[in-house]
Design an enzyme around this catalytic site. Structure first.
Site, PDB file in Angstrom:
ATOM      1  CG  LEU A  91      -1.899  -1.185   1.331  1.00 21.85           C
ATOM      2  CD1 LEU A  91      -2.767  -1.042   2.575  1.00 21.85           C
ATOM      3  CD2 LEU A  91      -2.773  -1.313   0.090  1.00 21.85           C
TER       4      LEU A  91
ATOM      5  N   GLY B  59      13.024   1.759   5.740  1.00 22.97           N
ATOM      6  CA  GLY B  59      12.572   0.403   5.480  1.00 22.97           C
ATOM      7  C   GLY B  59      11.153   0.096   5.898  1.00 22.97           C
TER       8      GLY B  59
ATOM      9  CG  ASP C 273       6.231  13.884   9.199  1.00 22.30           C
ATOM     10  OD1 ASP C 273       6.497  14.830   8.436  1.00 22.30           O
ATOM     11  OD2 ASP C 273       6.414  12.696   8.889  1.00 22.30           O
TER      12      ASP C 273
END
Length: 1243
Positions: free
Chosen positions: A815, A821, A931
């Site tokens: 998705l 990572g 963020d």
């Protein structure tokens, strides 16, 4: 290099003397015969025809002086340079009949035979090493690269060809020469995709020499810093894949993702782009093309491939003296004769095309370097439509070449085949003049060999529509078209050309780049409906049909029909004869297959224990029956425990807690069961794992899996921070994975393996008891409060689906991707679709913090919901609510998410309100997101069809402790994403003092002085206001369909503009009635000073989120309240109101209203045009008496409330916000009448 077989070698010395005497007698008679056949014709040097101007003498003198100072030190001074005085001779006119006689004179053929004997004595040795030539940028580089010769001779003068024309001395050879005057040499030149040049025998394919070049033919560099559509700066053009065809000027192809077109032939070549198109700047999309061209010329010794001369724009180098070889250096040591087959002049043209976006960001750099003939020989090249001897050489996609002799139509078998390390890009036929003198060193002509003509029209169509795409070893993309490379029709079809690949992954962004590269390699088929035209991608201008493809079609159609594929054996006899060799080759290929070898070695390693046990069993018992129960139980339990050890224990981030001899102890513990009486408690703690393994039959695997899950939880738990008895988390001085973990006793050994058998333990007699004990293991409290303990069975990995209790992960459905990572896969949790976020074990602390914050905050409709977390192997899996797309997906690709895009466009304020509501919920829990960006805001559709926005990705979240209102930036670098961070984070990130920045820097009307000492609160510490700044950027992004207020002409200047406070909100003008409110709200959220920004609840209370009905009601309430104020003298409230009248009304508001509306006003009361109070009264009175207006006036002002409000706000856009600020300044917002207007709208 030899032109004829070695059998025609040099005669003996005595024979040579006899031949010399015979020639001495015969020569006068030959001259007399030649004089009788045709008038004497002066010989003209070809080089003099190429431009022997009066300045040539000066040039030669200059070259002499340059060479004397730059020549290699080992060259004899007399051989450094030999200036030849050129004297131009006039050429007499000859008739065509005389020309024919001269060309067919017997002397020519005799001299040709002599030349054959002369060259036959010097075969090229196979042991000769290939020359490595790095194309230099300066002339002096060639001296160090030219191979040294053991024998050197003085420089010979230039040789000339007899004229084949009857023109005058000033005539151009291009108008005089005919291809009929030339013959092909016995060797060909092959240029490969990796840039090297090979010489091979024309009839046998024997390798003669090899010239290495350090630059490949094709270089394609793609700049893809954003690998996902989730990136804020994603543009489709950034993901185009450009490929260059290494033939005929470099045909250009492009693969366009998500367009349905696939691989597209642009109709342009690299040569055309550089010479005719560049520089070019387009508008839709904004792409700029630039290009440059660099040409060099080299002269090679045809016999050895050594570089004799090099010419470039930076200089030249001539090393002809080094190429001279004596014909018989051992017998005639004193002779000065030089042997040479001739020289080859080749040009190398390098094209470079730079593709950039107009904001300065590079998209791709394409380079194409092609070998080609001397442009002087273009007259011969234009005549060369078919091979002179009907020999053709063509390459397959894998580098294997085939040679065909089409002089015999019935023979379709290849003459020979040869394999190269990379495909052969171009084949050059080498030609020499028929009338070259026997002892001459002629300049050979290189002509690109035409492609093999097609068999029929259907084959022509197949060639036209077939393109083979591949990558070089360095990852550069090149294309081989069927027109230029007929044998690519036999190449495998690219996976991406099949429909089944797109059934698995509909979107280009969901494909792994490595998988995409593999899927693109192979044959592509152009759209047959569009194959007659040449398509330009959106980045290229429409152009005329490229001559490149026309020439290829003409070359294919003008020659004789031949086969285009490697023919099969014609008869069954030849097939039967080939069976033994074919079978042997198959066996050799099978045995030498690296995959088979790896598989066998892997099987041996994997089954090492079983093989040892089997060998021991047969040595001890002799039959399998005696030890069958022990063998089955031990292998089953041992395998699963072994998997658990390999998958879980290495994932622990605490190597100190595992001794080096752990594996040895585990191994011994499976075979030795010696326990002391004091260890009985430990045995009981771990007994269930051993007992289950010892008592269950092989078919009862569920209990083993249950024990495996419990073991996993026990291992994962200690990695988390420990808690004391009161539940309070102690202060962390180190990361949780350092030293002792989570209060677990620091044991030297690990829990013993589940495959052990214990003689001292009471055996379980029934399966029910084993299951009961396994269930009791789950009752133990988990040592990690942030990891949900899963009691369900651990399922095995089946295909791409990994089952871990309630969580199923489909690793084939990706998705999204994150940093470090992190990958998000599709999955299921308790039967519902979820998104599973996989993180590496190194980020355990981040995952733990994220899940803790998710648990605290997910009880809100606008925050992503958290389900579960589990550890397996080296990864942590977090199950989250699955959404249809991110906000960036919907904005950037509305065509892919049409339903979501349409639903959001209907209520943009509602969309932004939900985002703000989620942030407000986090702030109420003292959580700062840090963020916030479109990629971290997810979108789903509710059952009623309305979009639901969710704030996600809490990896960088920070929770403020009690009485804490701010925090310092992250050590090393501030948190957040570039371009979406508040200025206080950037300033703190740079380690600068805000006051030290030039406070005079400003740009436009939206300048914020960064040097303001109040620009940062708490001495530079960040607060919840950093989320408000990012939220303002998100607002602008949504309202403008993907723009950024701080781009200001260049995306790469975002953070610089954020530091300076330079932003542009003009694109919001497209909102119409809501533009002014949107500008006011976003401008307040983008303030440089965190204290000047509103908090989340104030944002939600802004009039931007009000419905038209609420806005109209507020203006009427303001008018009612102000009508009660004293007018003479005016009250402070009226003074405050009328202070803003000039900027709101800008003159007389009665002149702005329509005439029929003003006439209707006079019936009630008189109005003053410059009074803001009168304007509000007019608005309120007509609103209250709306039904009394005529139908025509109602149509003029619009319906209630939307139309009527727009009638006023369009003419007076500042009216609403001015009244809202006046009420706030008068401190009326706390009164019962206005309190609801200063609280969140509650959409």
């Amino acid at each position: 290099m030899m032109r004829r077989p070695p059998s025609q070698g040099r005669w003996s010395a005595s024979h040579q003397k006899l031949l010399l005497a015979f020639a001495f007698i015969l020569i006068p008679w030959l001259q007399l015969a030649d004089a009788q056949q045709q008038p004497q014709q002066p010989q003209i040097r070809i080089h003099s025809q190429r431009g022997d101007a009066p300045l040539d003498k000066v040039a030669d003198d200059a070259n002499t002086r340059w060479y004397a100072t730059h020549a290699a030190p080992d060259v004899h001074p007399e051989a450094k340079f030999d200036t030849v005085n050129r004297k131009q001779k006039q050429q007499s006119t000859a008739s065509p009949q005389q020309h024919q006689k001269y060309r067919r004179a017997p002397y020519d053929y005799a001299s040709k035979d002599k030349a054959q004997n002369r060259y036959a004595q010097h075969p090229i040795r196979e042991s000769e090493k290939p020359n490595y030539v790095k194309v230099p940028n300066d002339a002096s580089a060639l001296a160090t690269l030219a191979p040294a010769q053991p024998v050197r001779a003085p420089h010979t003068s230039r040789h000339h060809w007899p004229s084949s024309s009857a023109a005058s001395g000033l005539a151009s050879p291009q108008n005089a020469r005919s291809l009929e005057d030339w013959e092909v040499e016995d060797f060909v030149l092959l240029a490969t995709v990796d840039g090297d040049l090979y010489a091979s025998d024309r009839k046998t394919g024997r390798h003669l020499w090899h010239l290495e070049v350090d630059q490949p033919v094709v270089e394609t560099k793609h700049y893809r810093t954003n690998n996902s559509v989730l990136d804020d700066d994603y543009r489709p053009v950034d993901h185009y894949i450009w490929a260059v065809e290494p033939s005929r000027d470099g045909g250009l192809y492009v693969w366009i993702p998500d367009s349905g077109a696939g691989l597209v032939r642009t109709g342009f070549t690299m040569k055309h782009l550089v010479e005719e198109l560049a520089p070019y700047a387009g508008d839709e999309p904004p792409v700029v093309y630039t290009g440059d061209k660099k040409t060099t010329m080299v002269t090679l010794d045809a016999a050895t491939g050594r570089v004799l001369k090099w010419f470039g724009s930076s200089g030249s180098q001539v090393n002809e003296a080094e190429s001279c070889l004596r014909p018989n250096a051992f017998d005639d040591r004193d002779t000065t004769e030089c042997s040479s087959m001739g020289t080859i002049t080749l040009g190398r043209t390098e094209y470079t095309v730079g593709i950039q976006r107009r904001d300065g960001r590079p998209i791709a750099t394409l380079k194409y370097a092609e070998w080609g003939p001397n442009t002087f020989d273009s007259d011969l090249y234009q005549q060369y439509h078919a091979s002179l001897d009907n020999h053709y050489i063509t390459s397959q996609h894998d580098g294997r070449i085939y040679a065909f002799d089409k002089s015999q139509a019935e023979n379709d078998l290849p003459l020979y085949t040869h394999k190269f390390s990379s495909p052969v890009a171009r084949v050059f036929d080498v030609c020499r003049p028929w009338d070259a003198n026997a002892g001459s060193n002629p300049e050979l002509v290189v002509l690109p060999q035409p492609p093999i003509p097609a068999l029929d029209e259907s084959t022509v169509k197949m060639r036209s529509n077939s393109i083979f795409l591949n990558q070089t070893e360095s990852g550069d993309w090149y294309a081989l078209s069927g027109r230029a490379y007929p044998l690519i029709l036999d190449a495998p079809v690219a996976q991406i050309s099949r429909d089944d690949l797109w059934d698995m992954a509909h979107a280009f962004d969901s494909i792994n780049p490595n998988k995409l590269s593999k899927a693109l390699v192979g044959t592509h088929f152009l759209n047959p409906v569009k194959s007659t035209g040449y398509h330009q991608p959106p980045t290229l201008p429409a152009g005329a049909l490229d001559e490149y493809y026309e020439d290829l079609e003409n070359a294919s159609n003008n020659a004789h029909a031949v086969t285009n594929t490697v023919p099969e054996e014609p008869t069954i006899i030849t097939k039967v004869k080939a069976l033994p060799q074919s079978a042997a080759n198959s066996v050799i290929d099978f045995v030498s297959n690296p995959i088979l070898i790896i598989f066998l070695i892997g099987s041996l390693i994997y089954n090492e224990k079983k093989l040892r046990r089997s060998y021991h069993r047969f040595r001890t018992h002799g039959t399998i029956k005696d030890v069958y129960p022990f063998f089955v139980i031990e292998s089953e339990a041992g395998d699963e425990s072994g998997d658990d050890k390999d998958g879980v224990f290495p994932s622990s981030p605490s190597p100190r807690s595992q001794p080096q001899d752990q594996n040895a102890e585990d191994h011994l513990s499976r075979h030795k069961v010696e326990r002391n009486a004091g260890d009985q408690d430990k045995v009981k703690d771990n007994r269930s794992l051993h007992d289950v393994s010892d008592t269950l039959e092989p078919s009862n695997k569920t209990v083993e899996k249950t024990a495996d899950v419990v073991k996993q939880v026990d291992v994962a738990g200690p990695d988390a921070p420990s808690t004391d008895s009161n539940g309070a988390a102690p202060e962390k001085k180190k990361k949780a994975h350092r030293g002792r973990r989570g209060g677990v006793k620091h044991r030297k050994g690990r829990p013993t393996d589940g495959s052990q058998s214990h003689e001292n333990d009471p055996a379980l007699t029934t399966v029910d008891e084993a299951v009961s004990n396994a269930k009791k293991l789950g009752d133990r409290p988990s040592l990690e409060p942030d990891v949900m303990t899963i009691y369900n069975d651990m399922q095995a990995v089946t295909g791409s689906v990994i089952s871990m209790g309630n969580i199923e992960v489909d690793t084939d459905v990706e998705l999204g991707m994150g940093s470090n990572g992190t990958v998000v896969f599709a999955g299921r949790f308790d039967g519902r679709d979820v998104a599973v976020k996989r993180m590496t074990i190194q980020f355990y602390d981040i995952a733990t913090r994220e899940t803790k914050l998710l648990r605290e905050s997910d009880d809100h409709p606008n925050v992503i919901r958290y389900y579960s977390q589990v550890q397996r192997g080296d990864f942590l899996y977090i199950a989250l609510e699955r959404c249809a797309a991110s906000l960036a997906d919907v904005i950037e690709k509305p065509y892919a998410f049409g339903e979501l895009a349409k639903a959001g466009q209907k209520d943009l304020p509602g969309v932004l309100y939900q985002i703000t509501n989620g942030i407000s919920h986090l702030h109420s829990l003292r959580i700062v997101h840090r963020d916030l960006k479109p990629q971290n805001i997810l979108v789903n559709l509710d059952k009623d069809g309305r979009p639901r926005l969710l704030v996600s990705d809490f990896g960088l979240c920070k929770k403020l402790e009690d009485r804490q209102s701010s925090f310092g930036a992250t050590t090393g670098r501030a948190a957040g994403t570039s371009g979406w961070r508040a200025p206080e984070l950037l300033l703190d990130d740079d380690g600068q003092n805000p006051a030290a920045i030039d406070s005079s820097t400003h740009s436009g009307s939206h300048t914020i002085l960064v040097g303001d000492p109040n620009s940062l609160s708490n001495g530079g510490r960040a607060t919840r206001a950093i989320d408000i700044f990012s939220l303002g950027l998100v607002f602008f992004y949504v309202l403008t369909n993907g723009s950024h207020p701080f781009d200001c002409g260049d995306r790469y200047m975002r953070e610089v503009n954020i530091r300076k406070g330079n932003y542009n909100l003009d694109p919001l003008d497209a909102l119409g009635d809501f533009a002014y409110e949107a500008k006011d709200l976003i401008a307040s959220m983008l303030q440089a000073s965190p204290k000047a920004r509103p908090d989340s609840r104030e944002v939600m209370a802004h009039p931007f989120f009000w419905s038209p009905k609420k806005r109209l009601a507020f203006l009427c309430d303001v008018s009612d309240s102000l009508e009660k104020e004293v007018r003479d003298p005016p009250s402070p409230a009226l003074v405050e109101l009328e202070r803003h009248a000039p900027e709101v009304i800008k003159g007389d508001f009665l002149k702005v209203l329509t005439r029929d509306f003003v006439e209707s006003l006079g019936k009630q009361r008189k109005y003053t045009g410059n009074k803001l109070l009168d304007l509000l009264r007019a608005l309120r009175n007509k609103r209250n008496h709306y039904e009394d207006m005529s139908d025509s006036l109602k149509r003029s002002v619009g319906s209630l409330p939307d139309g009527y409000l727009a009638y006023w706000t369009v003419k007076f856009p500042m009216l609403l916000l001015t009244c809202w600020n006046v009420v706030y300044n008068l401190e009326w917002e706390k009164t019962d009448r206005f309190r609801e207007y200063y609280e969140p709208a509650g959409l």
